[in-house]
Design a protein around this motif. Structure first.
Motif, PDB file in Angstrom:
ATOM      1  N   GLU A  35       0.872  -1.208  -0.078  1.00  0.00           N
ATOM      2  CA  GLU A  35       0.033   0.033  -0.061  1.00  0.00           C
ATOM      3  C   GLU A  35       0.768   1.294  -0.141  1.00  0.00           C
ATOM      4  OE1 GLU A  35      -4.181   0.502   2.043  1.00  0.00           O
ATOM      5  OE2 GLU A  35      -2.927  -0.792   3.514  1.00  0.00           O
ATOM      6  N   MET A  36       0.655   2.156  -0.853  1.00  0.00           N
ATOM      7  CA  MET A  36       1.292   3.428  -0.988  1.00  0.00           C
ATOM      8  C   MET A  36       0.484   4.722  -0.658  1.00  0.00           C
ATOM      9  SD  MET A  36       4.094   1.918  -2.181  1.00  0.00           S
ATOM     10  CE  MET A  36       5.308   3.351  -2.657  1.00  0.00           C
ATOM     11  N   THR A  37       0.945   5.738  -0.413  1.00  0.00           N
ATOM     12  CA  THR A  37       0.146   7.041  -0.556  1.00  0.00           C
ATOM     13  C   THR A  37       0.339   7.826  -1.553  1.00  0.00           C
ATOM     14  OG1 THR A  37       2.352   8.364   0.006  1.00  0.00           O
ATOM     15  CG2 THR A  37       1.024   7.325   1.808  1.00  0.00           C
ATOM     16  N   PRO A  38      -0.600   8.677  -2.184  1.00  0.00           N
ATOM     17  CA  PRO A  38      -0.453   9.529  -3.262  1.00  0.00           C
ATOM     18  C   PRO A  38       0.892  10.059  -3.552  1.00  0.00           C
ATOM     19  CG  PRO A  38      -2.344  10.105  -2.338  1.00  0.00           C
ATOM     20  CD  PRO A  38      -1.739   9.231  -1.300  1.00  0.00           C
ATOM     21  N   ASN A  39       1.729  10.173  -2.569  1.00  0.00           N
ATOM     22  CA  ASN A  39       2.856  10.771  -2.500  1.00  0.00           C
ATOM     23  C   ASN A  39       4.037   9.709  -2.648  1.00  0.00           C
ATOM     24  OD1 ASN A  39       4.481  13.197  -2.518  1.00  0.00           O
ATOM     25  ND2 ASN A  39       4.994  13.112  -0.284  1.00  0.00           N
ATOM     26  N   ASN A  40       3.436   8.560  -3.008  1.00  0.00           N
ATOM     27  CA  ASN A  40       4.160   7.196  -3.310  1.00  0.00           C
ATOM     28  C   ASN A  40       5.186   6.995  -2.105  1.00  0.00           C
ATOM     29  OD1 ASN A  40       4.586   5.586  -5.480  1.00  0.00           O
ATOM     30  ND2 ASN A  40       6.944   6.480  -5.972  1.00  0.00           N
ATOM     31  N   GLN A  41       4.741   7.142  -0.917  1.00  0.00           N
ATOM     32  CA  GLN A  41       5.393   6.697   0.262  1.00  0.00           C
ATOM     33  C   GLN A  41       4.715   5.244   0.430  1.00  0.00           C
ATOM     34  OE1 GLN A  41       5.179  10.211   2.477  1.00  0.00           O
ATOM     35  NE2 GLN A  41       7.389  10.143   2.891  1.00  0.00           N
ATOM     36  N   ILE A  42       5.516   4.413   1.441  1.00  0.00           N
ATOM     37  CA  ILE A  42       4.756   3.268   1.637  1.00  0.00           C
ATOM     38  C   ILE A  42       4.271   3.176   3.068  1.00  0.00           C
ATOM     39  CG2 ILE A  42       5.408   0.601   2.292  1.00  0.00           C
ATOM     40  CD1 ILE A  42       8.317   1.585   0.663  1.00  0.00           C
ATOM     41  N   LYS A  43       3.009   2.634   3.033  1.00  0.00           N
ATOM     42  CA  LYS A  43       2.161   2.839   4.225  1.00  0.00           C
ATOM     43  C   LYS A  43       2.615   1.690   5.408  1.00  0.00           C
ATOM     44  CE  LYS A  43      -2.209   4.605   2.765  1.00  0.00           C
ATOM     45  NZ  LYS A  43      -3.712   4.488   2.469  1.00  0.00           N
ATOM     46  N   VAL A  44       3.080   2.125   6.408  1.00  0.00           N
ATOM     47  CA  VAL A  44       3.336   1.155   7.578  1.00  0.00           C
ATOM     48  C   VAL A  44       2.459   1.404   8.599  1.00  0.00           C
ATOM     49  CG1 VAL A  44       5.656   1.129   6.876  1.00  0.00           C
ATOM     50  CG2 VAL A  44       5.036   2.795   8.494  1.00  0.00           C
ATOM     51  N   ARG A  45       2.505   0.311   9.493  1.00  0.00           N
ATOM     52  CA  ARG A  45       1.789   0.297  10.926  1.00  0.00           C
ATOM     53  C   ARG A  45       2.688   0.854  11.740  1.00  0.00           C
ATOM     54  NH1 ARG A  45       0.725  -6.060  10.748  1.00  0.00           N
ATOM     55  NH2 ARG A  45       2.111  -5.849   8.801  1.00  0.00           N
ATOM     56  N   ASP A  46       2.050   0.852  13.193  1.00  0.00           N
ATOM     57  CA  ASP A  46       3.103   1.494  14.022  1.00  0.00           C
ATOM     58  C   ASP A  46       4.218   0.657  14.513  1.00  0.00           C
ATOM     59  OD1 ASP A  46       1.818  -0.350  15.450  1.00  0.00           O
ATOM     60  OD2 ASP A  46       0.945   0.772  17.207  1.00  0.00           O
ATOM     61  N   THR A  47       4.247  -0.635  14.152  1.00  0.00           N
ATOM     62  CA  THR A  47       5.371  -1.641  14.395  1.00  0.00           C
ATOM     63  C   THR A  47       6.452  -1.384  13.134  1.00  0.00           C
ATOM     64  OG1 THR A  47       4.398  -3.215  12.986  1.00  0.00           O
ATOM     65  CG2 THR A  47       4.288  -3.342  15.508  1.00  0.00           C
ATOM     66  N   LEU A  48       5.926  -0.428  12.364  1.00  0.00           N
ATOM     67  CA  LEU A  48       6.900  -0.258  11.056  1.00  0.00           C
ATOM     68  C   LEU A  48       6.914  -1.390  10.124  1.00  0.00           C
ATOM     69  CD1 LEU A  48       9.956   1.695  12.578  1.00  0.00           C
ATOM     70  CD2 LEU A  48       7.911   2.501  11.681  1.00  0.00           C
TER      71      LEU A  48
ATOM     72  N   THR B 202       4.927  -2.985   6.794  1.00  0.00           N
ATOM     73  CA  THR B 202       3.845  -2.712   5.895  1.00  0.00           C
ATOM     74  C   THR B 202       2.712  -2.903   6.354  1.00  0.00           C
ATOM     75  OG1 THR B 202       4.738  -4.600   4.418  1.00  0.00           O
ATOM     76  CG2 THR B 202       5.870  -2.391   4.208  1.00  0.00           C
ATOM     77  N   THR B 203       1.688  -2.493   5.678  1.00  0.00           N
ATOM     78  CA  THR B 203       0.120  -2.912   6.114  1.00  0.00           C
ATOM     79  C   THR B 203      -0.130  -3.958   5.569  1.00  0.00           C
ATOM     80  OG1 THR B 203      -0.235  -1.333   4.308  1.00  0.00           O
ATOM     81  CG2 THR B 203      -0.544  -0.309   6.230  1.00  0.00           C
ATOM     82  N   LEU B 204       0.640  -4.466   4.512  1.00  0.00           N
ATOM     83  CA  LEU B 204      -0.082  -5.890   3.800  1.00  0.00           C
ATOM     84  C   LEU B 204       1.091  -7.057   4.287  1.00  0.00           C
ATOM     85  CD1 LEU B 204      -1.275  -4.595   0.493  1.00  0.00           C
ATOM     86  CD2 LEU B 204      -2.451  -4.963   2.704  1.00  0.00           C
TER      87      LEU B 204
ATOM     88  N   ASP C  17       3.570  -8.841   6.708  1.00  0.00           N
ATOM     89  CA  ASP C  17       4.454  -8.694   8.053  1.00  0.00           C
ATOM     90  C   ASP C  17       6.161  -8.840   8.417  1.00  0.00           C
ATOM     91  OD1 ASP C  17       2.169  -8.641   9.354  1.00  0.00           O
ATOM     92  OD2 ASP C  17       2.005 -10.583  10.589  1.00  0.00           O
ATOM     93  N   ARG C  18       6.667  -9.232   6.895  1.00  0.00           N
ATOM     94  CA  ARG C  18       7.760  -9.796   7.071  1.00  0.00           C
ATOM     95  C   ARG C  18       8.332  -8.390   6.469  1.00  0.00           C
ATOM     96  NH1 ARG C  18       9.900 -14.896   7.185  1.00  0.00           N
ATOM     97  NH2 ARG C  18       8.188 -16.408   7.729  1.00  0.00           N
ATOM     98  N   ILE C  19       7.813  -7.436   5.724  1.00  0.00           N
ATOM     99  CA  ILE C  19       8.501  -6.336   5.197  1.00  0.00           C
ATOM    100  C   ILE C  19       8.261  -5.063   6.068  1.00  0.00           C
ATOM    101  CG2 ILE C  19       8.498  -5.116   3.105  1.00  0.00           C
ATOM    102  CD1 ILE C  19       7.670  -7.138   1.665  1.00  0.00           C
ATOM    103  N   PHE C  20       9.314  -4.466   6.325  1.00  0.00           N
ATOM    104  CA  PHE C  20       9.266  -3.212   7.335  1.00  0.00           C
ATOM    105  C   PHE C  20       9.744  -2.074   6.163  1.00  0.00           C
ATOM    106  CE2 PHE C  20       9.355  -4.724  11.709  1.00  0.00           C
ATOM    107  CZ  PHE C  20       9.543  -5.927  11.375  1.00  0.00           C
TER     108      PHE C  20
END
Ligand code: FAD
Length: 435
Positions: free
Chosen positions: A289-302, A304-306, A308-311
Motif C-alpha cells: 500500500e502506497m500514499t499518493p505521494n508514493n510513500q509506503i504505508k506502515v503500521r506503528d510496528t513499522l 508494511t500494512t500488507l 508482516d515480513r516487510i518493514f
C-alpha cells in the motif's frame, strides 16, 4: 539455510540498522545483506556543504564494503528494481559500465525479512522544465555536479574581472524551496564565495554572488517557530540573499525560472529543493500500500500494512503519529529513531515475542546558516518543552546531530576517534574543496 535479513538503502536509517543487525546476529546463522546503489555513504544533511565546497566528501564518506566487513553484514552493490512477495525475493537491476557494457546481470536475492529504507526524491510537482534545467541535491554525485558548476562560474566571473575591473559580472544562483536545504545552501554559498579569494581567485568575493531564494509559502522554514524563521531570513538578507516568499515557480527554462506573476529570475545555476516524495521503484513493490505521494504505508510496528515480513523506515515510509494523525516528518532523526524500532521488532519477530510500537520523539529542528549563525528549536525530553535556540548553543546542538550519526554507524570508540579526526582536519585541511 541461514535466515536472510535484507535492508535496501544504506542512508541515515538503513546504515544504522545493518550495523545493529550485523553486531547482534553475526554471520553464523544469519545473513545480513545491505543492497545499495552507491558504493559509499555520505550523510544527506551534509550535502549542501559538499555542494558549496566547504566539505570534502572524500573525508566523510563511508565505504559500505569495509563497513560491512567490520560489522558483519554483506554489501550488494545495486539498485532495487522490484520485489516479489510470493517468492520472498528482491529483484536487483542489471548494472552497466560507462560504455554501456553489462557488469552485473539482473539478479534476485532471497529474504526472510526485508527492510525498505531507500529514502525519497525531490518533488518537482510536475513543474515543466525542472527535470531538464534544474539541479537537485539528493546524493553525492549531484552535490559534486553543483560544486563543479559553481566553481566554473566563479572562475568565469573572476577572469572577466581581472580583464575588466569595471565589469558587473556576477554569479547568479536561484534556489527553489525555503526549507532547511534551500536556506542552509544559500548561507553556505556566501561562506564559500568569501573564502575563494584565498585560493587563487583574488578578484572574486561574495559581493559577486547573487542568491535568490524562492518559496511558494508565506515564509521560509515552516517547520520552525515564526520568530526563528524571521531571524534566519534577516540573517540571509544581511548576507545578500534575495528572499522571495509567496512566490510560485511555474516553469524552468534554460537559464531562468518563470514565476506565476510572469516575472522571471535569470540564473547561472538553478537548484530545486522544494519538497520530497517517495522514489518510484521501476518494477513496483508487488502491491504494497502506497500514499499518493508514493510513500509506503506502515503500521506503528513499522511493518508494511500488507506484509508482516516487510518493514519500511525513514523517508520512503508513511508512518502516522497516533496523537496528531500527521505523518512522521522526513528527517534524519526520524530515520535514526525508526532504525532502532525496526531492529527491536525484527529481533522480537525472530524470537516470536510481541513487537513494540514506534513512538516519534521530536527533538526539534536546527538550521545551520554556515559559520554565520545557527537557529532552531529543541523539543521534548532534552529541554522539557519547545525551546527556541540560536547562536553558539544551537551550533553545538547542530553539530552533535552528525556526531550521533557517526556513533550510530561506527559505534562509540571509532565514532569518537572520527569526531577527533574531524577536528584535526578542520585545522590542517583547506577550508574549501576546489576540485
Ligand atoms: C541537503 C539536505 C539537508 C538536510 N538537512 C537535514 C537536517 O539538517 N536535519 C534532518 O533531520 N534532516 C535533514 N535532511 C533530510 C534527511 O537527510 C533525510 O530525512 C534522511 O537522510 C532520510 O534517511 P533515509 O535513511 O530514509 O534515506 P536516505 O538517507 O536518503 O538514504 C536512502 C539510501 O537509499 C539508497 N537508494 C535509493 N534508491 C535505491 C534503490 N532503488 N536501490 C538501492 N538503494 C537505493 C540511496 O542511495 C541512499 O543511500 C536533509 C536532506 C538534504 C537533501
Amino acid at each position: 539455510m541461514k535466515t536472510q535479513i535484507v535492508v535496501v538503502g544504506g542512508g541515515a536509517g538503513g546504515l544504522e540498522l545493518v550495523r545493529r543487525l550485523g553486531a547482534k546476529f553475526g554471520r553464523e546463522k544469519y545473513d545480513i545483506i545491505l543492497v545499495e546503489r552507491n558504493p559509499t555513504h555520505i550523510w544527506k544533511p551534509l550535502l549542501h556543504e559538499v555542494a558549496a565546497g566547504s566539505l570534502d566528501a572524500n573525508l566523510d564518506e563511508v565505504g559500505y564494503r569495509s563497513h560491512g566487513h567490520r560489522w558483519g553484514y554483506r554489501f550488494f552493490y545495486g539498485s532495487l528494481e522490484a520485489i516479489d512477495r510470493t517468492k520472498r525475493q528482491v529483484v536487483i537491476a542489471p548494472m552497466f559500465d560507462e560504455n554501456g557494457q553489462e557488469v552485473i546481470a539482473q539478479h534476485r536475492i532471497r529474504y526472510d525479512y526485508l527492510v525498505l529504507a531507500f529514502g525519497a526524491v525531490s518533488n518537482d510537482f510536475g513543474t515543466p522544465g525542472v527535470k531538464e534545467n534544474c539541479l537537485f541535491l539528493e546524493d553525492r554525485t549531484q552535490a559534486d555536479r553543483f560544486r563543479t558548476k559553481l566553481l566554473n562560474n566563479c572562475l568565469r566571473v573572476s577572469r572577466t574581472l581581472s580583464v575588466d575591473s569595471t565589469s558587473d559580472a556576477m554569479v547568479n544562483i536561484a534556489i527553489v524551496g525555503g526549507g532547511a536545504t534551500g536556506v542552509e545552501l544559500a548561507a553556505e554559498l556566501y561562506n564559500s564565495a568569501a573564502a575563494l579569494r584565498h585560493y587563487g581567485l583574488e578578484v572574486f568575493d561574495e559581493s559577486r554572488l547573487k542568491v535568490t531564494l524562492i518559496e511558494a509559502g508565506p515564509r521560509i522554514l515552516p517547520a520552525l517557530p515564526e520568530k526563528l524563521a524571521a531571524s534566519a531570513q534577516a540573517e540571509l538578507e544581511a548576507l545578500g540573499v534575495d528572499v522571495r516568499t509567496n512566490t510560485q515557480v511555474t516553469r524552468a527554462d534554460a537559464g531562468a525560472l518563470v514565476m506565476r506573476s510572469g516575472e522571471s529570475v535569470k540564473a547561472d545555476l538553478m537548484l530545486w529543493a522544494a519538497g520530497v516524495r517517495g522514489a518510484k521503484i521501476q518494477g513496483g513493490l508487488d502491491g504494497l500500500e502506497m500514499t499518493p505521494n508514493n510513500q509506503i504505508k506502515v503500521r506503528d510496528t513499522l511493518q508494511t500494512t500488507l506484509d508482516d515480513r516487510i518493514f519500511a523506515i525513514g523517508d520512503c515510509c508513511n508512518c502516522i503519529i497516533a496523537e496528531t494523525g500527521k505523518p512522521v516528518p522526513p528527517r534524519a532523526q526520524s530515520a535514526a529513531q525508526m532504525s532502532k524500532t525496526a531492529f527491536h521488532n525484527i529481533v522480537s519477530l525472530i524470537a516470536k515475542k510481541p513487537l513494540e510500537a514506534f513512538v516519534y520523539r521530536d527533538r526539534g529542528s536546527l538550521i545551520s546558516l554556515s559559520r554565520f549563525s545557527t537557529v532552531g528549536s529543541l523539543m521534548g525530553n532534552l529541554v522539557g518543552g519547545r525551546m527556541a535556540i540560536e547562536g553558539y548553543f544551537a551550533r553545538i546542538a547542530y553539530i552533535s546531530l552528525y556526531r550521533m550519526h557517526l556513533i550510530g554507524i561506527h559505534g562509540w570508540i571509532k565514532g569518537l576517534i572520527l569526531i577527533l579526526i574531524g577536528h584535526v582536519n578542520q585545522v590542517v585541511r583547506p577550508k574549501l574543496k576546489l576540485h
